[in-house]
Design a protein around this motif. Structure first.
Motif, PDB file in Angstrom:
ATOM      1  N   ASN A 123       0.800  -1.211   0.000  1.00  0.00           N
ATOM      2  CA  ASN A 123       0.000   0.000   0.000  1.00  0.00           C
ATOM      3  C   ASN A 123       0.839   1.271   0.000  1.00  0.00           C
ATOM      4  O   ASN A 123       0.302   2.365   0.065  1.00  0.00           O
ATOM      5  N   GLY A 124       2.160   1.165  -0.044  1.00  0.00           N
ATOM      6  CA  GLY A 124       3.013   2.327  -0.120  1.00  0.00           C
ATOM      7  C   GLY A 124       3.315   2.995   1.207  1.00  0.00           C
ATOM      8  O   GLY A 124       4.076   3.932   1.266  1.00  0.00           O
ATOM      9  N   GLU A 125       2.679   2.547   2.283  1.00  0.00           N
ATOM     10  CA  GLU A 125       2.949   3.123   3.596  1.00  0.00           C
ATOM     11  C   GLU A 125       4.166   2.440   4.207  1.00  0.00           C
ATOM     12  O   GLU A 125       4.355   1.233   4.047  1.00  0.00           O
ATOM     13  N   PRO A 126       5.004   3.213   4.916  1.00  0.00           N
ATOM     14  CA  PRO A 126       6.166   2.582   5.549  1.00  0.00           C
ATOM     15  C   PRO A 126       5.718   1.634   6.659  1.00  0.00           C
ATOM     16  O   PRO A 126       4.693   1.845   7.300  1.00  0.00           O
ATOM     17  N   ALA A 127       6.497   0.587   6.832  1.00  0.00           N
ATOM     18  CA  ALA A 127       6.189  -0.387   7.882  1.00  0.00           C
ATOM     19  C   ALA A 127       6.374   0.271   9.247  1.00  0.00           C
ATOM     20  O   ALA A 127       7.245   1.124   9.431  1.00  0.00           O
ATOM     21  N   ALA A 128       5.537  -0.103  10.180  1.00  0.00           N
ATOM     22  CA  ALA A 128       5.663   0.414  11.547  1.00  0.00           C
ATOM     23  C   ALA A 128       6.973  -0.090  12.139  1.00  0.00           C
ATOM     24  O   ALA A 128       7.371  -1.236  11.896  1.00  0.00           O
ATOM     25  N   PRO A 129       7.672   0.768  12.883  1.00  0.00           N
ATOM     26  CA  PRO A 129       8.932   0.323  13.477  1.00  0.00           C
ATOM     27  C   PRO A 129       8.688  -0.786  14.505  1.00  0.00           C
ATOM     28  O   PRO A 129       7.652  -0.824  15.158  1.00  0.00           O
ATOM     29  N   THR A 130       9.654  -1.669  14.610  1.00  0.00           N
ATOM     30  CA  THR A 130       9.568  -2.738  15.594  1.00  0.00           C
ATOM     31  C   THR A 130       9.685  -2.126  16.984  1.00  0.00           C
ATOM     32  O   THR A 130      10.598  -1.338  17.231  1.00  0.00           O
ATOM     33  N   PRO A 131       8.771  -2.465  17.892  1.00  0.00           N
ATOM     34  CA  PRO A 131       8.864  -1.914  19.242  1.00  0.00           C
ATOM     35  C   PRO A 131      10.154  -2.366  19.927  1.00  0.00           C
ATOM     36  O   PRO A 131      10.613  -3.482  19.726  1.00  0.00           O
ATOM     37  N   VAL A 132      10.705  -1.478  20.738  1.00  0.00           N
ATOM     38  CA  VAL A 132      11.889  -1.808  21.532  1.00  0.00           C
ATOM     39  C   VAL A 132      11.394  -2.241  22.908  1.00  0.00           C
ATOM     40  O   VAL A 132      10.832  -1.440  23.661  1.00  0.00           O
ATOM     41  N   ILE A 133      11.581  -3.517  23.203  1.00  0.00           N
ATOM     42  CA  ILE A 133      11.153  -4.091  24.478  1.00  0.00           C
ATOM     43  C   ILE A 133      12.378  -4.718  25.126  1.00  0.00           C
ATOM     44  O   ILE A 133      12.918  -5.705  24.621  1.00  0.00           O
ATOM     45  N   LEU A 134      12.822  -4.110  26.218  1.00  0.00           N
ATOM     46  CA  LEU A 134      14.017  -4.576  26.916  1.00  0.00           C
ATOM     47  C   LEU A 134      13.629  -5.265  28.210  1.00  0.00           C
ATOM     48  O   LEU A 134      12.692  -4.834  28.886  1.00  0.00           O
TER      49      LEU A 134
END
Length: 112
Positions: free
Chosen positions: A2-13
């Motif tokens: 769809n041309g939208e950038p992928a959501a960033p992967t959440p940072v879970i520490l």
């Protein structure tokens, strides 16, 4: 596509000596490793930070808590969505919740 950038992967520490923490993107097993992990993410937003109080032997999460407190005291707190405290040690867990809440981190007590 769809041309939208992928959501960033959440940072879970996670900082825990035993639990696998399957949602975590990185895990530290000691307070020293935990401090290093935080420093590596110093200028990034951390979506979730999972903390266990007792880290084996005489090691606890308190050195990590001190780093978080000092950062807030110096006017540059770590950018963390939610800190989850999941320790089986109720007194230690409450100390962590109390300390970090005092410095305006969003902290929740989770079941160990």
């Amino acid at each position: 596509m769809n041309g939208e950038p992928a959501a960033p992967t959440p940072v879970i520490l996670g900082i825990d000596d035993l639990r696998p923490l399957p949602r975590a993107t990185r895990i530290a097993r000691t307070s020293r490793e935990g401090i290093q992990l935080l420093q590596e993410h110093r200028d990034r937003f951390i979506d979730e930070l999972w903390l266990d109080h007792d880290l084996g032997g005489d090691d606890t999460i308190m050195p990590v808590v001190t780093v978080l407190e000092e950062a807030a005291f110096n006017g540059r707190p770590f950018r963390i969505g939610t800190v989850f405290v999941h320790s089986a040690n109720p007194i230690g867990a409450q100390a962590v919740v109390r300390s970090l809440t005092r410095w305006n981190y969003h902290v929740l007590r989770a079941t160990a």
